[in-house]
Design an enzyme around this catalytic site. Structure first.
Site, PDB file in Angstrom:
ATOM      1  N   HIS A   1       0.884  -1.186   0.000  1.00 24.51           N
ATOM      2  CA  HIS A   1       0.000   0.000   0.000  1.00 24.51           C
ATOM      3  C   HIS A   1       0.907   1.216   0.000  1.00 24.51           C
ATOM      4  O   HIS A   1       1.705   1.383   0.928  1.00 24.51           O
ATOM      5  CB  HIS A   1      -0.884   0.009   1.248  1.00 24.51           C
ATOM      6  CG  HIS A   1      -1.737  -1.206   1.379  1.00 24.51           C
ATOM      7  ND1 HIS A   1      -3.050  -1.238   0.969  1.00 24.51           N
ATOM      8  CD2 HIS A   1      -1.455  -2.454   1.852  1.00 24.51           C
ATOM      9  CE1 HIS A   1      -3.551  -2.453   1.201  1.00 24.51           C
ATOM     10  NE2 HIS A   1      -2.603  -3.204   1.727  1.00 24.51           N
TER      11      HIS A   1
ATOM     12  N   GLU B   1      -7.258 -12.326   5.992  1.00 27.53           N
ATOM     13  CA  GLU B   1      -6.156 -11.756   6.789  1.00 27.53           C
ATOM     14  C   GLU B   1      -6.542 -11.961   8.260  1.00 27.53           C
ATOM     15  O   GLU B   1      -5.953 -12.765   8.962  1.00 27.53           O
ATOM     16  CB  GLU B   1      -5.980 -10.267   6.459  1.00 27.53           C
ATOM     17  CG  GLU B   1      -4.888  -9.580   7.288  1.00 27.53           C
ATOM     18  CD  GLU B   1      -4.772  -8.065   7.017  1.00 27.53           C
ATOM     19  OE1 GLU B   1      -5.701  -7.491   6.401  1.00 27.53           O
ATOM     20  OE2 GLU B   1      -3.769  -7.461   7.446  1.00 27.53           O
TER      21      GLU B   1
ATOM     22  N   ASP C   1       3.338  -5.199   2.357  1.00 28.45           N
ATOM     23  CA  ASP C   1       2.093  -4.608   2.880  1.00 28.45           C
ATOM     24  C   ASP C   1       2.275  -3.113   3.190  1.00 28.45           C
ATOM     25  O   ASP C   1       2.020  -2.275   2.327  1.00 28.45           O
ATOM     26  CB  ASP C   1       1.596  -5.387   4.097  1.00 28.45           C
ATOM     27  CG  ASP C   1       0.073  -5.320   4.267  1.00 28.45           C
ATOM     28  OD1 ASP C   1      -0.609  -4.784   3.377  1.00 28.45           O
ATOM     29  OD2 ASP C   1      -0.440  -5.815   5.288  1.00 28.45           O
TER      30      ASP C   1
ATOM     31  N   HIS D   1      -8.266  -8.199  -0.570  1.00 29.01           N
ATOM     32  CA  HIS D   1      -7.796  -8.720   0.708  1.00 29.01           C
ATOM     33  C   HIS D   1      -8.876  -9.684   1.226  1.00 29.01           C
ATOM     34  O   HIS D   1     -10.065  -9.326   1.257  1.00 29.01           O
ATOM     35  CB  HIS D   1      -7.645  -7.596   1.733  1.00 29.01           C
ATOM     36  CG  HIS D   1      -6.423  -6.745   1.551  1.00 29.01           C
ATOM     37  ND1 HIS D   1      -6.094  -6.153   0.372  1.00 29.01           N
ATOM     38  CD2 HIS D   1      -5.447  -6.397   2.444  1.00 29.01           C
ATOM     39  CE1 HIS D   1      -4.956  -5.467   0.530  1.00 29.01           C
ATOM     40  NE2 HIS D   1      -4.551  -5.599   1.781  1.00 29.01           N
TER      41      HIS D   1
HETATM   42  N1  ADE Z   1      -4.703  -1.169   4.263  1.00 29.28           N
HETATM   43  C1  ADE Z   1      -3.373  -1.042   4.437  1.00 29.28           C
HETATM   44  N2  ADE Z   1      -2.866  -2.174   4.926  1.00 29.28           N
HETATM   45  C2  ADE Z   1      -3.879  -3.041   5.065  1.00 29.28           C
HETATM   46  C3  ADE Z   1      -3.989  -4.379   5.508  1.00 29.28           C
HETATM   47  N3  ADE Z   1      -2.944  -5.074   5.938  1.00 29.28           N
HETATM   48  N4  ADE Z   1      -5.207  -4.941   5.532  1.00 29.28           N
HETATM   49  C4  ADE Z   1      -6.281  -4.258   5.132  1.00 29.28           C
HETATM   50  N5  ADE Z   1      -6.227  -3.006   4.694  1.00 29.28           N
HETATM   51  C5  ADE Z   1      -5.042  -2.398   4.657  1.00 29.28           C
HETATM   52 ZN    ZN Z   2      -2.644  -5.092   2.511  1.00 25.44          ZN
END
Ligand code: ADE
Ligand code: ZN
Length: 359
Positions: free
Chosen positions: A25, A206, A284, A203
């Site tokens: 990101h 997670e 990430d 995503h």
């Molecule tokens: N935005 C930035 N990092 C993130 C992550 N690990 N999971 C979800 N949204 C995000």
């Molecule tokens: Zn992410």
């Protein structure tokens, strides 16, 4: 504190092998020093006395505790040049880690909600990508992410704002607070993006359950899953991911910092790789999680005992799972093989794609 990787030949290989970064990101690459510099340039008051005080706040207990600080950090970005400077800094860093290709997420709603024009966001990032390609030879592309804690209607409006700049991003993703915001909430906007010919990622798994990964695949029809580590709780899903060769963009240091796993040594990446899943290693939000892509490789290899064969598989997976044409992938695969030969690890070269063939 993770012990350092003491095998210096393996360390040199990990650092030198060509790789693609598929899950970063761009707002998560804002280092505290740059946050303070941009705050000063834009005359924005930060609720932290200095860089050290901000860094001390980076003690996360879960995804939401991180996101609160991450969105606050992004508030210093106002002008096209700010987005350019942020992306330029990341790309310079990625080149040092032998990233040959980066597919970079950005969160436009975080900025447009503060009155920043969509064009400032996309043009700043896009110009940094093109300049990095010219200056350093790294290849890069942008993926627009919808914030899943907001409504699908908001996502549609965001897409409409971005459409005049459609040629400047290659796909869409889905990020932010996962629990309570399942992929199917965005079924219509993803269907529309598919019709527009955009690449699709999300995503899933997670913090959220394996069911969200099924939904991302079946309802959103994504091409890659970002994270996906919760797939381990669902044997049928593991088999499907392996059989369909679906890439998972895994982020070990992120998972450690957000307490998805109690410790890096207990990360399930080696087991998922062993099960034939197309796993990749990514950073990430490197400015927040204590390391860029090579730090992820080095720390993971230090505690899991993985070696050159796994390094080859992970690097090759990243190149194969990227959204570029076959001729560029072919050239990068050759660079990868050359690197392994140069480092004396030719025995680790395995062009079989790694997966046990499942029924
Ligand atoms: N935005 C930035 N990092 C993130 C992550 N690990 N999971 C979800 N949204 C995000
Ligand atoms: Zn992410």
């Amino acid at each position: 504190m993770t012990p350092a990787l003491t095998d210096t030949t393996l360390l040199a290989l990990l650092r030198d092998m060509p790789k693609a970064e598929l899950h970063v990101h761009i707002e998560g690459t804002l280092e505290p020093e740059l946050i303070f510099a941009l705050a000063e340039r834009n005359q924005i008051e930060l609720p932290y006395a200095d860089v050290e005080a901000l860094r001390r706040a980076y003690a996360f207990t879960d995804l939401q505790s991180f996101l609160d600080i991450y969105y606050a950090g992004a508030s210093v970005l106002l002008h096209e040049q700010d987005f350019y400077d942020m992306a330029r800094a990341y790309l310079a860093r990625a080149v040092r880690d032998r990233v040959v290709h980066a597919e970079i997420f950005f969160d436009p709603q975080t900025h447009t909600a503060r009155g920043v024009p969509m064009a400032s966001v996309i043009n700043g990032l896009y110009r940094a990508c093109r300049d990095a390609e010219r200056d350093w030879g790294i290849s890069c592309a942008l993926i627009l992410c919808f914030l899943r804690h907001l409504s699908e209607e908001d996502a549609f409006q965001t897409l409409a704002q971005a459409m005049p700049l459609r040629d400047r991003f290659i796909g869409v993703g889905l990020d932010s607070s996962e629990l309570g915001h399942p992929p199917e909430k965005f079924a219509r906007v993803f269907a529309h993006c598919r019709e527009l010919g955009l690449h699709l990622v999300a995503h899933a798994g997670e913090e959220g359950p394996a069911a969200y990964i099924w939904s991302a695949l079946d309802t959103l029809q994504v091409e890659r899953i970002d994270h996906g580590v919760q797939a381990q709780h669902d044997a049928a899903l593991m088999q499907r991911l392996a059989r369909e060769r679906i890439a998972l963009t895994v982020c070990p240091l992120s998972n450690q910092k957000l307490q998805v796993f109690p410790d890096l040594s207990q990360h399930n990446l080696p087991r998922m790789l062993e099960a034939g899943l197309r796993v990749t290693v990514n950073s990430d939000d490197p400015a927040y999680f204590g390391g860029y892509i090579n730090d992820n490789f080095e720390q993971l290899f230090a505690v899991t005992g993985m070696g050159p064969a796994q390094a080859y598989r992970l690097a090759r997976n990243s190149l194969q799972a990227s959204f570029v044409g076959e001729s560029r992938k072919h050239a990068w695969r050759e660079q990868l093989d050359d690197c392994f030969v140069r480092h004396g690890f030719q025995d680790a070269i395995d062009t079989s794609e790694g997966a046990p063939i499942l029924p």
